[in-house]
Write a protein that holds these residues in place. Structure first.
Motif, PDB file in Angstrom:
ATOM      1  N   GLY C 142      82.186   0.781   4.524  1.00 17.55           N
ATOM      2  CA  GLY C 142      81.303   1.886   4.134  1.00 17.55           C
ATOM      3  C   GLY C 142      80.888   2.817   5.256  1.00 17.55           C
ATOM      4  O   GLY C 142      80.204   3.806   5.003  1.00 17.55           O
ATOM      5  N   ILE C 143      81.313   2.530   6.487  1.00 15.60           N
ATOM      6  CA  ILE C 143      80.826   3.370   7.599  1.00 15.60           C
ATOM      7  C   ILE C 143      81.240   4.828   7.448  1.00 15.60           C
ATOM      8  O   ILE C 143      80.504   5.726   7.843  1.00 15.60           O
ATOM      9  N   GLU C 146      78.640   6.858   5.453  1.00 20.70           N
ATOM     10  CA  GLU C 146      77.240   6.944   5.903  1.00 20.70           C
ATOM     11  C   GLU C 146      76.786   8.382   6.041  1.00 20.70           C
ATOM     12  O   GLU C 146      77.541   9.255   6.466  1.00 20.70           O
ATOM     13  N   LYS C 147      75.476   8.609   5.722  1.00 21.48           N
ATOM     14  CA  LYS C 147      74.862   9.921   5.998  1.00 21.48           C
ATOM     15  C   LYS C 147      74.806  10.099   7.519  1.00 21.48           C
ATOM     16  O   LYS C 147      74.483   9.166   8.253  1.00 21.48           O
ATOM     17  N   GLN C 148      75.115  11.314   7.964  1.00 18.88           N
ATOM     18  CA  GLN C 148      75.158  11.491   9.425  1.00 18.88           C
ATOM     19  C   GLN C 148      74.005  12.345   9.933  1.00 18.88           C
ATOM     20  O   GLN C 148      73.360  13.026   9.180  1.00 18.88           O
TER      21      GLN C 148
ATOM     22  N   ARG D  23      83.666   9.444  13.710  1.00 18.60           N
ATOM     23  CA  ARG D  23      82.763  10.434  13.114  1.00 18.60           C
ATOM     24  C   ARG D  23      83.558  11.677  12.684  1.00 18.60           C
ATOM     25  O   ARG D  23      83.328  12.229  11.600  1.00 18.60           O
ATOM     26  N   ALA D  26      85.437  10.850   9.521  1.00 21.68           N
ATOM     27  CA  ALA D  26      84.544  10.859   8.363  1.00 21.68           C
ATOM     28  C   ALA D  26      84.304  12.291   7.889  1.00 21.68           C
ATOM     29  O   ALA D  26      84.339  12.583   6.685  1.00 21.68           O
ATOM     30  N   LYS D  30      85.358  13.479   4.087  1.00 20.40           N
ATOM     31  CA  LYS D  30      84.286  13.843   3.138  1.00 20.40           C
ATOM     32  C   LYS D  30      84.576  15.152   2.424  1.00 20.40           C
ATOM     33  O   LYS D  30      83.987  15.429   1.369  1.00 20.40           O
ATOM     34  N   GLU D  40      82.642   4.868   0.627  1.00 21.79           N
ATOM     35  CA  GLU D  40      81.503   3.952   0.703  1.00 21.79           C
ATOM     36  C   GLU D  40      81.885   2.479   0.600  1.00 21.79           C
ATOM     37  O   GLU D  40      81.049   1.613   0.842  1.00 21.79           O
ATOM     38  N   SER D  53      81.539   0.702  13.818  1.00 22.37           N
ATOM     39  CA  SER D  53      80.708   1.857  14.173  1.00 22.37           C
ATOM     40  C   SER D  53      81.471   3.164  14.057  1.00 22.37           C
ATOM     41  O   SER D  53      82.631   3.275  14.467  1.00 22.37           O
ATOM     42  N   LEU D  54      80.759   4.174  13.553  1.00 16.66           N
ATOM     43  CA  LEU D  54      81.318   5.537  13.490  1.00 16.66           C
ATOM     44  C   LEU D  54      81.556   6.103  14.878  1.00 16.66           C
ATOM     45  O   LEU D  54      82.296   7.082  15.039  1.00 16.66           O
TER      46      LEU D  54
END
Lengths: 73, 148, 148, 73
Positions: C142-143, C146-148, D23, D26, D30, D40, D53-54
């Protein structure tokens, strides 16, 4: 008359005696010095069903079995 | 089903036959536990006495418990001498579901160790010596030794 | 040892070969867990995708844990289609002692269900449908959402 | 450039893009409406090691894998 049989490692031939309950059986076996080491760790079955009380009644023809500590597998 | 054999078990025959016997009964999990005689303390093997009437009753009670969960049990055990690296014991569960199978095999095997009327002897130098130190009194043992 | 096969597993071959392979290593307990496709909800079978690089890493980590206890693990799994009443999964432990074997097979199988990178599909009317409702996100999933 | 691969039931061809951390990955995914249902519940591996970790850094040539919910056995 009832029969007492000794299973597994107890090297003892079956006994036949008069007894109306397991209490009578205990009285007799306690007189037998060979049996001292076994009485405290043997389970007891009457007619192949395990029993938990010395007051278990016995009738003529019953079979009492002494089962010493087990280790299958 | 409870099977007793003279001497070591033919493990491949037993575990594959049991698998085949249950193949059409829609079980999702099959777990056989296979016990093998270890070479330790210089023994040549183990030897077993089995008291069949009470073993059958114990097994039947377990089978009823398993059936209530939709599961089925099978067991095989040796009588007499079993040399090191031979197997003496197989317990197996079949169950629709994984959890029941895992929980049942554990409880069945553990209860077997302390309840099944089987006596173990070490084979050592031609002698058959009762394994007293590894044996467990059956639950409720000792009534004949009680103070009266 | 981790073995992957196309289609259903040859269970007799695998569980008896594993038994033979370890016969001389003085293990006292061998527990294979065999998973078989159940006939339910009208499926024709299941189908599996396996991502081998991460599966190997997961298995190797488990093997190290088992070795620290003196035990050894083996596993076999299917890729592709496995019809009902065929088997798709075998996990096995060998251990000197009973307790370690019983505890390890349970933990290994349960962790497998939530960690091994294998995806399951129902085979139904010629279609291959992801079994989303029976699937579990891998720990830490789910990472990316995540909301950033 | 890094490569993103989508495992199991995610029906999507691999992507190649510039990214210096997860990051960045992501951010890109998105924007993709097909991916909403997966972000998710997917685990993420970099070069076949799961990461948590992102902020995991990425370098050119890295492979990022998305692992949707599993069900072996």
């Amino acid at each position: 008359m009832i029969t007492i049989e000794f299973l597994g490692p107890i090297q003892k031939a079956p006994l036949t005696l008069e007894a109306s309950s397991l209490r009578d059986v205990a009285e007799v076996l306690k007189q037998d010095s060979e049996m001292t080491q076994w009485l405290e760790n043997c389970a007891v079955a009457v007619n192949d069903t395990l029993v938990a009380s010395l007051d278990t009644p016995l009738k003529s023809g019953d079979k009492v079995s002494l089962l010493p500590p087990v280790c299958g597998g | 089903m409870l099977e007793l054999y003279e001497g070591g078990l033919n493990v491949p025959e037993i575990i594959t036959r049991w698998y085949a016997e249950e193949a059409q009964f829609n079980y999702g999990a099959y777990i056989p536990f296979i016990g093998t005689v270890r070479e330790e303390d210089g023994i040549d093997g183990l030897s077993f006495d089995v008291y069949e009437p009470i073993l059958n009753g114990w097994f039947d009670a377990w089978q009823s418990k398993a059936e209530a969960l939709g599961a089925k049990l099978k067991m095989a055990h040796s009588r007499g001498d079993v040399l090191v690296h031979q197997s003496s014991y197989i317990a197996a569960v079949f169950s629709p579901k994984r959890r029941v199978a895992l929980e049942t095999i554990e409880k069945f095997v553990e209860d077997f160790k302390v309840s099944a009327p089987i006596w173990k002897y070490d084979l050592r130098g031609g002698q058959r010596l009762y394994a007293a130190d590894r044996s467990t009194p059956i639950l409720g043992a000792g009534i004949l030794g009680e103070k009266q």
